[in-house]
Motif scaffolding. Structure first.
Motif, PDB file in Angstrom:
ATOM      1  N   PRO A  60       0.848  -1.197   0.000  1.00 50.37           N
ATOM      2  CA  PRO A  60       0.000   0.000   0.000  1.00 50.37           C
ATOM      3  C   PRO A  60       0.881   1.244   0.000  1.00 50.37           C
ATOM      4  N   LEU A  61       0.656   2.131  -0.943  1.00 53.37           N
ATOM      5  CA  LEU A  61       1.448   3.355  -1.062  1.00 53.37           C
ATOM      6  C   LEU A  61       0.558   4.571  -0.836  1.00 53.37           C
ATOM      7  N   SER A  62       1.039   5.485  -0.019  1.00 54.02           N
ATOM      8  CA  SER A  62       0.291   6.714   0.248  1.00 54.02           C
ATOM      9  C   SER A  62       0.509   7.712  -0.880  1.00 54.02           C
ATOM     10  N   ALA A  63      -0.557   8.427  -1.212  1.00 55.07           N
ATOM     11  CA  ALA A  63      -0.500   9.425  -2.284  1.00 55.07           C
ATOM     12  C   ALA A  63      -1.512  10.517  -1.994  1.00 55.07           C
ATOM     13  N   TRP A  64      -1.377  11.613  -2.728  1.00 51.72           N
ATOM     14  CA  TRP A  64      -2.327  12.727  -2.651  1.00 51.72           C
ATOM     15  C   TRP A  64      -2.845  13.035  -4.039  1.00 51.72           C
ATOM     16  N   PHE A  65      -4.156  13.233  -4.152  1.00 51.34           N
ATOM     17  CA  PHE A  65      -4.754  13.703  -5.399  1.00 51.34           C
ATOM     18  C   PHE A  65      -5.289  15.108  -5.172  1.00 51.34           C
ATOM     19  N   PHE A  66      -4.880  16.035  -6.044  1.00 51.72           N
ATOM     20  CA  PHE A  66      -5.313  17.423  -5.950  1.00 51.72           C
ATOM     21  C   PHE A  66      -6.102  17.781  -7.205  1.00 51.72           C
ATOM     22  N   PRO A  67      -7.423  17.947  -7.073  1.00 50.42           N
ATOM     23  CA  PRO A  67      -8.230  18.315  -8.248  1.00 50.42           C
ATOM     24  C   PRO A  67      -7.884  19.699  -8.769  1.00 50.42           C
ATOM     25  N   ALA A  68      -8.079  19.876 -10.044  1.00 52.11           N
ATOM     26  CA  ALA A  68      -7.821  21.173 -10.674  1.00 52.11           C
ATOM     27  C   ALA A  68      -8.606  22.268  -9.981  1.00 52.11           C
ATOM     28  N   ASN A  69      -7.931  23.370  -9.704  1.00 52.04           N
ATOM     29  CA  ASN A  69      -8.557  24.551  -9.116  1.00 52.04           C
ATOM     30  C   ASN A  69      -9.155  24.291  -7.742  1.00 52.04           C
ATOM     31  N   GLY A  70      -8.751  23.163  -7.107  1.00 48.71           N
ATOM     32  CA  GLY A  70      -9.261  22.866  -5.785  1.00 48.71           C
ATOM     33  C   GLY A  70     -10.703  22.402  -5.765  1.00 48.71           C
ATOM     34  N   ALA A  71     -11.288  22.110  -6.921  1.00 45.19           N
ATOM     35  CA  ALA A  71     -12.661  21.642  -6.969  1.00 45.19           C
ATOM     36  C   ALA A  71     -12.763  20.245  -6.376  1.00 45.19           C
ATOM     37  N   PRO A  72     -13.931  19.843  -5.886  1.00 45.61           N
ATOM     38  CA  PRO A  72     -14.064  18.523  -5.269  1.00 45.61           C
ATOM     39  C   PRO A  72     -13.660  17.383  -6.191  1.00 45.61           C
ATOM     40  N   ASP A  73     -14.055  17.465  -7.445  1.00 45.94           N
ATOM     41  CA  ASP A  73     -13.708  16.378  -8.362  1.00 45.94           C
ATOM     42  C   ASP A  73     -13.876  16.838  -9.808  1.00 45.94           C
ATOM     43  N   ASP A  74     -12.755  17.086 -10.460  1.00 43.71           N
ATOM     44  CA  ASP A  74     -12.775  17.496 -11.867  1.00 43.71           C
ATOM     45  C   ASP A  74     -12.242  16.396 -12.781  1.00 43.71           C
ATOM     46  N   ALA A  75     -12.171  15.163 -12.280  1.00 45.84           N
ATOM     47  CA  ALA A  75     -11.522  14.088 -13.036  1.00 45.84           C
ATOM     48  C   ALA A  75     -12.196  13.811 -14.365  1.00 45.84           C
ATOM     49  N   GLU A  76     -13.470  14.161 -14.490  1.00 49.85           N
ATOM     50  CA  GLU A  76     -14.175  13.849 -15.720  1.00 49.85           C
ATOM     51  C   GLU A  76     -13.838  14.819 -16.849  1.00 49.85           C
ATOM     52  N   THR A  77     -13.278  15.968 -16.506  1.00 50.46           N
ATOM     53  CA  THR A  77     -13.023  16.973 -17.539  1.00 50.46           C
ATOM     54  C   THR A  77     -11.597  17.497 -17.573  1.00 50.46           C
ATOM     55  N   ALA A  78     -10.931  17.563 -16.438  1.00 47.47           N
ATOM     56  CA  ALA A  78      -9.622  18.216 -16.372  1.00 47.47           C
ATOM     57  C   ALA A  78      -8.501  17.271 -16.789  1.00 47.47           C
ATOM     58  N   PRO A  79      -7.457  17.804 -17.411  1.00 50.63           N
ATOM     59  CA  PRO A  79      -6.250  17.002 -17.609  1.00 50.63           C
ATOM     60  C   PRO A  79      -5.632  16.663 -16.257  1.00 50.63           C
TER      61      PRO A  79
END
Length: 277
Positions: A60-79
Motif C-alpha cells: 500500500p502506497l500513500s499518495a495525494w490527489f489534488f483536483p484542478a482549481n481545488g474543486a471537489p472532483d474534476d476528473a471527468e473533464t480536467a487534464p
C-alpha cells in the motif's frame, strides 16, 4: 621488486574492498527517501484527497490527489498529471508544484515510492516501476482518466520511472525535468574511477525508453549549471525523444526554480494546452 609487488597487491586489495563496499551500498547512495508520516492532503491544499495505491506485489502506497482549481472532483473533464519525484525527499516537497499546476486547471497526483514518505518496502528499479504502474492504474481504473487527458511529469530519477511506464502506457504528453541518458552515465560522472556499468543493479535507460515512444510529445527541462545530472546528458535525452527544450540558465539540480519555477510550470501548462483536444 618484491616491495613493488607487495604495494600493488595491497592497492588492489584496497580497491577491491572499496568496489565491494560501493556495490553493496549502491542503493543507499541512489535512493535517499525522507520518512513519514505526512499530513492529510486536505491539510496541505484545499480540496486535496488522500489516496492509497496498491502495487502488484501487495504494497500500500500513500499518495495525494489534488483536483484542478481545488474543486471537489474534476476528473471527468480536467487534464491530470502524474508526478514521479527524484531520488530524494518525499511528496511533501512537491506541494508547491501541485499548487501552481492546479491553478492552471490541471489535476495532480503526487505519490511516494516504496520506502519513501512512510511507505513500506525498499526502493529498486523494479519496485519503482511497480509503484508507477499502481499510480497509473489508480488514475485510469478508479478515476476513469483516459490517455488523452493523462500526462507524466518526471523529475530526475522519476524520468527513468515514467519513461519506462510510457513504453507500456503512453500518455498524452510527458515532461522530463533534468533527465539522464541512463543511471550509469550519471554515476560515471561522479565516480569515474569505478566500473559503474559492471556494478550497477538499477539502470533506468531513459534515452532508450524515449527513443522507443511513438506519438508522445516530450518536453525536456534542464538547468545549465546542473552539478548532479550534467546538462549534456539531458540534451542527449532531448535529442533521443525529439523533444522541445526548455533551458533554465544558471540553474543547478536542486534549485527551487527547477522544482516549481515559472519555466517548469509554464512548460507543463504549454504541453497540456498544445495537446488538448
Amino acid at each position: 621488486m618484491r616491495r613493488v609487488l607487495l604495494v600493488i597487491v595491497v592497492l588492489m586489495g584496497v580497491f577491491g574492498v572499496i568496489v565491494g563496499g560501493m556495490y553493496a551500498l549502491q542503493r543507499s547512495l541512489i535512493y535517499q527517501p525522507s520518512p513519514g508520516p505526512l499530513p492529510s492532503a486536505s491539510d496541505v491544499l484545499p480540496g486535496g484527497q488522500d489516496v492509497t495505491l496498491r502495487t502488484s506485489d501487495g504494497l500500500p502506497l500513500s499518495a495525494w490527489f489534488f483536483p484542478a482549481n481545488g474543486a471537489p472532483d474534476d476528473a471527468e473533464t480536467a487534464p491530470v498529471v502524474l508526478v514521479a519525484q527524484g531520488n530524494g525527499g518525499n511528496r511533501g516537497g512537491r506541494v508547491d508544484l501541485a499548487r501552481a499546476v492546479t491553478r492552471h486547471g490541471i489535476s495532480v497526483l503526487l505519490f511516494d515510492y516504496r520506502g519513501y514518505g512512510g511507505n513500506p518496502g525498499d526502493p529498486t528499479e523494479d519496485g519503482l516501476a511497480r509503484d508507477a504502474r499502481a499510480a497509473h492504474d489508480y488514475l485510469v481504473s478508479e478515476r476513469g482518466v483516459p490517455r488523452e487527458r493523462l500526462y507524466y511529469f518526471g523529475e530526475s530519477l522519476g524520468c527513468g520511472v515514467l519513461s519506462e511506464l510510457a513504453t507500456e502506457h503512453p500518455p498524452a504528453g510527458m515532461l522530463l525535468r533534468s533527465p539522464f541518458t541512463d543511471l550509469a552515465a550519471v554515476a560515471s560522472e561522479h565516480y569515474p574511477w569505478l566500473p559503474v556499468r559492471l556494478l550497477l543493479k538499477d539502470r533506468y535507460p531513459v534515452a532508450d525508453n524515449v527513443a522507443a515512444l511513438h506519438d508522445v510529445p516530450v518536453v525536456v527541462v534542464y538547468g545549465t549549471a546542473d552539478s548532479i545530472v550534467p546538462a549534456a546528458l539531458s540534451e542527449q535525452v532531448a535529442e533521443a525523444a525529439d523533444a522541445r527544450r526548455v533551458v533554465v540558465e544558471d540553474a543547478n539540480h536542486n534549485d527551487r526554480v527547477l522544482f516549481d519555477g515559472p519555466e517548469v510550470v509554464g512548460a507543463l501548462v504549454e504541453l497540456v494546452a498544445s495537446t488538448a483536444d
